[in-house]
Scaffold this motif. Sequence first.
Motif, PDB file in Angstrom:
ATOM      1  N   CYS A  90       0.910  -1.180  -0.115  1.00  0.00           N
ATOM      2  CA  CYS A  90       0.141  -0.086  -0.024  1.00  0.00           C
ATOM      3  C   CYS A  90       0.767   1.249   0.036  1.00  0.00           C
ATOM      4  O   CYS A  90       0.139   2.232   0.338  1.00  0.00           O
ATOM      5  CB  CYS A  90      -0.860  -0.105   0.985  1.00  0.00           C
ATOM      6  N   ASN A  91       1.955   1.105  -0.144  1.00  0.00           N
ATOM      7  CA  ASN A  91       2.963   2.294  -0.270  1.00  0.00           C
ATOM      8  C   ASN A  91       3.311   2.920  -1.574  1.00  0.00           C
ATOM      9  O   ASN A  91       3.911   4.022  -1.420  1.00  0.00           O
ATOM     10  CB  ASN A  91       4.278   1.827   0.457  1.00  0.00           C
ATOM     11  N   GLY A  92       2.496   2.653  -2.597  1.00  0.00           N
ATOM     12  CA  GLY A  92       2.618   3.303  -3.814  1.00  0.00           C
ATOM     13  C   GLY A  92       3.683   3.162  -4.690  1.00  0.00           C
ATOM     14  O   GLY A  92       3.414   3.143  -5.865  1.00  0.00           O
ATOM     15  N   LEU A  93       4.585   2.163  -4.379  1.00  0.00           N
ATOM     16  CA  LEU A  93       5.886   1.688  -5.102  1.00  0.00           C
ATOM     17  C   LEU A  93       5.260   1.026  -6.341  1.00  0.00           C
ATOM     18  O   LEU A  93       5.493   1.660  -7.557  1.00  0.00           O
ATOM     19  CB  LEU A  93       6.885   0.765  -4.354  1.00  0.00           C
ATOM     20  N   VAL A  94       4.377   0.223  -6.379  1.00  0.00           N
ATOM     21  CA  VAL A  94       3.924  -0.692  -7.698  1.00  0.00           C
ATOM     22  C   VAL A  94       3.245   0.706  -8.744  1.00  0.00           C
ATOM     23  O   VAL A  94       3.310   0.756  -9.761  1.00  0.00           O
ATOM     24  CB  VAL A  94       2.904  -1.595  -7.251  1.00  0.00           C
ATOM     25  N   LEU A  95       2.637   1.274  -7.988  1.00  0.00           N
ATOM     26  CA  LEU A  95       1.861   2.488  -8.688  1.00  0.00           C
ATOM     27  C   LEU A  95       2.603   3.625  -9.502  1.00  0.00           C
ATOM     28  O   LEU A  95       2.468   3.823 -10.571  1.00  0.00           O
ATOM     29  CB  LEU A  95       0.785   3.394  -7.941  1.00  0.00           C
ATOM     30  N   TYR A  96       3.813   3.823  -8.562  1.00  0.00           N
ATOM     31  CA  TYR A  96       4.786   4.724  -9.314  1.00  0.00           C
ATOM     32  C   TYR A  96       5.503   3.993 -10.639  1.00  0.00           C
ATOM     33  O   TYR A  96       5.543   4.902 -11.851  1.00  0.00           O
ATOM     34  CB  TYR A  96       5.874   5.159  -8.401  1.00  0.00           C
ATOM     35  N   ALA A 134      -7.423   9.651   4.808  1.00  0.00           N
ATOM     36  CA  ALA A 134      -9.080   9.672   4.929  1.00  0.00           C
ATOM     37  C   ALA A 134      -9.169   8.146   5.490  1.00  0.00           C
ATOM     38  O   ALA A 134     -10.338   8.491   6.272  1.00  0.00           O
ATOM     39  CB  ALA A 134      -9.293   9.658   3.225  1.00  0.00           C
ATOM     40  N   LEU A 135      -8.670   7.286   5.226  1.00  0.00           N
ATOM     41  CA  LEU A 135      -8.621   6.006   5.987  1.00  0.00           C
ATOM     42  C   LEU A 135      -8.591   5.854   7.388  1.00  0.00           C
ATOM     43  O   LEU A 135      -9.563   5.412   8.122  1.00  0.00           O
ATOM     44  CB  LEU A 135      -7.862   4.933   5.333  1.00  0.00           C
ATOM     45  N   TYR A 143     -15.430   2.924  11.783  1.00  0.00           N
ATOM     46  CA  TYR A 143     -14.580   1.905  11.487  1.00  0.00           C
ATOM     47  C   TYR A 143     -15.032   0.667  10.737  1.00  0.00           C
ATOM     48  O   TYR A 143     -14.267  -0.056  10.142  1.00  0.00           O
ATOM     49  CB  TYR A 143     -13.871   1.459  12.524  1.00  0.00           C
ATOM     50  N   LYS A 144     -16.420   0.341  10.720  1.00  0.00           N
ATOM     51  CA  LYS A 144     -16.963  -0.797  10.025  1.00  0.00           C
ATOM     52  C   LYS A 144     -16.866  -0.559   8.412  1.00  0.00           C
ATOM     53  O   LYS A 144     -16.946  -1.480   7.784  1.00  0.00           O
ATOM     54  CB  LYS A 144     -18.390  -0.886  10.726  1.00  0.00           C
ATOM     55  N   THR A 145     -16.732   0.602   8.209  1.00  0.00           N
ATOM     56  CA  THR A 145     -16.772   0.751   6.462  1.00  0.00           C
ATOM     57  C   THR A 145     -15.141   0.846   6.096  1.00  0.00           C
ATOM     58  O   THR A 145     -15.011   0.941   4.878  1.00  0.00           O
ATOM     59  CB  THR A 145     -17.314   1.978   6.142  1.00  0.00           C
ATOM     60  N   VAL A 146     -14.355   0.819   6.781  1.00  0.00           N
ATOM     61  CA  VAL A 146     -12.925   0.979   6.540  1.00  0.00           C
ATOM     62  C   VAL A 146     -12.356   0.055   5.364  1.00  0.00           C
ATOM     63  O   VAL A 146     -11.694   0.235   4.310  1.00  0.00           O
ATOM     64  CB  VAL A 146     -11.814   1.226   7.509  1.00  0.00           C
ATOM     65  N   ASP A 147     -12.534  -1.370   5.649  1.00  0.00           N
ATOM     66  CA  ASP A 147     -12.395  -2.237   4.976  1.00  0.00           C
ATOM     67  C   ASP A 147     -12.894  -2.264   3.359  1.00  0.00           C
ATOM     68  O   ASP A 147     -12.103  -2.298   2.416  1.00  0.00           O
ATOM     69  CB  ASP A 147     -12.708  -3.754   5.491  1.00  0.00           C
ATOM     70  N   PHE A 148     -14.163  -1.955   3.283  1.00  0.00           N
ATOM     71  CA  PHE A 148     -14.976  -1.611   2.002  1.00  0.00           C
ATOM     72  C   PHE A 148     -14.200  -0.485   1.339  1.00  0.00           C
ATOM     73  O   PHE A 148     -13.650  -0.681   0.133  1.00  0.00           O
ATOM     74  CB  PHE A 148     -16.241  -1.346   2.145  1.00  0.00           C
ATOM     75  N   ASN A 149     -14.065   0.703   2.210  1.00  0.00           N
ATOM     76  CA  ASN A 149     -13.276   1.750   1.424  1.00  0.00           C
ATOM     77  C   ASN A 149     -11.877   1.558   0.872  1.00  0.00           C
ATOM     78  O   ASN A 149     -11.531   2.143  -0.108  1.00  0.00           O
ATOM     79  CB  ASN A 149     -13.324   3.080   2.440  1.00  0.00           C
ATOM     80  N   HIS A 150     -11.121   0.904   1.818  1.00  0.00           N
ATOM     81  CA  HIS A 150      -9.754   0.565   1.476  1.00  0.00           C
ATOM     82  C   HIS A 150      -9.641  -0.210   0.288  1.00  0.00           C
ATOM     83  O   HIS A 150      -8.949   0.109  -0.571  1.00  0.00           O
ATOM     84  CB  HIS A 150      -9.020  -0.201   2.534  1.00  0.00           C
TER      85      HIS A 150
END
Length: 189
Positions: A90-96, A134-135, A143-150
């Motif tokens: 989740c650190n963005g390396l793959v996206l970069y 934002a997370l 907190y119950k919606t964090v997994d979905f939003n992530h």
Amino acid sequence: MTTTTATALPPARSLRRFLVLAVVLYLIWFFTYEYWVLPDGRLNSFLSQNIAAASVGLLRILGFPASLDPERSTLVMMGKQQAVYVGDYCNGLVLYVLFMGFVLAYPGPVRHKLWFIPVGILSIYALNVIRVAALAINHLYSYKTVDFNHHYTFTFVVYGCIFLLWMLWARRLALPATTVRSQSEMEHA
């Protein structure tokens, strides 16, 4: 002398070049990551810690009681509660790298690539910092919606923004948007 404006489409040769170059860049990235970056761990660790720290900084600017866990520098705390753990994936390396690979493989002037790649990577970095912050806010209030939003909301938003950057590159910066030909040129073509 009349002129006609037509959208320039990359020829089949350019498409083949793009695909071959994209595959070569992907293979270079895959083997570099699997055999050097991942086992070494320092780049992933640095990026994860940096994203977590930058997110905490943003949250503090916004007035939230954010901090890093004293034992794990990749864990964002909201007050005394654990909120978001920034893992290696989740650190963005793959996206970069994905963004950079597309721009490098797609035809276009090198001088544009030299500024567009860093600007794009900084944009993705900023988006990732905002995503983690934002997370953390999401965790604080629902907190119950964090997994979905992530897994869904923020994935859609981040990849959507990267797609828009790619489209900006492909449609505006990589190739001329229009080709102007005189009537005589069109007759001889």
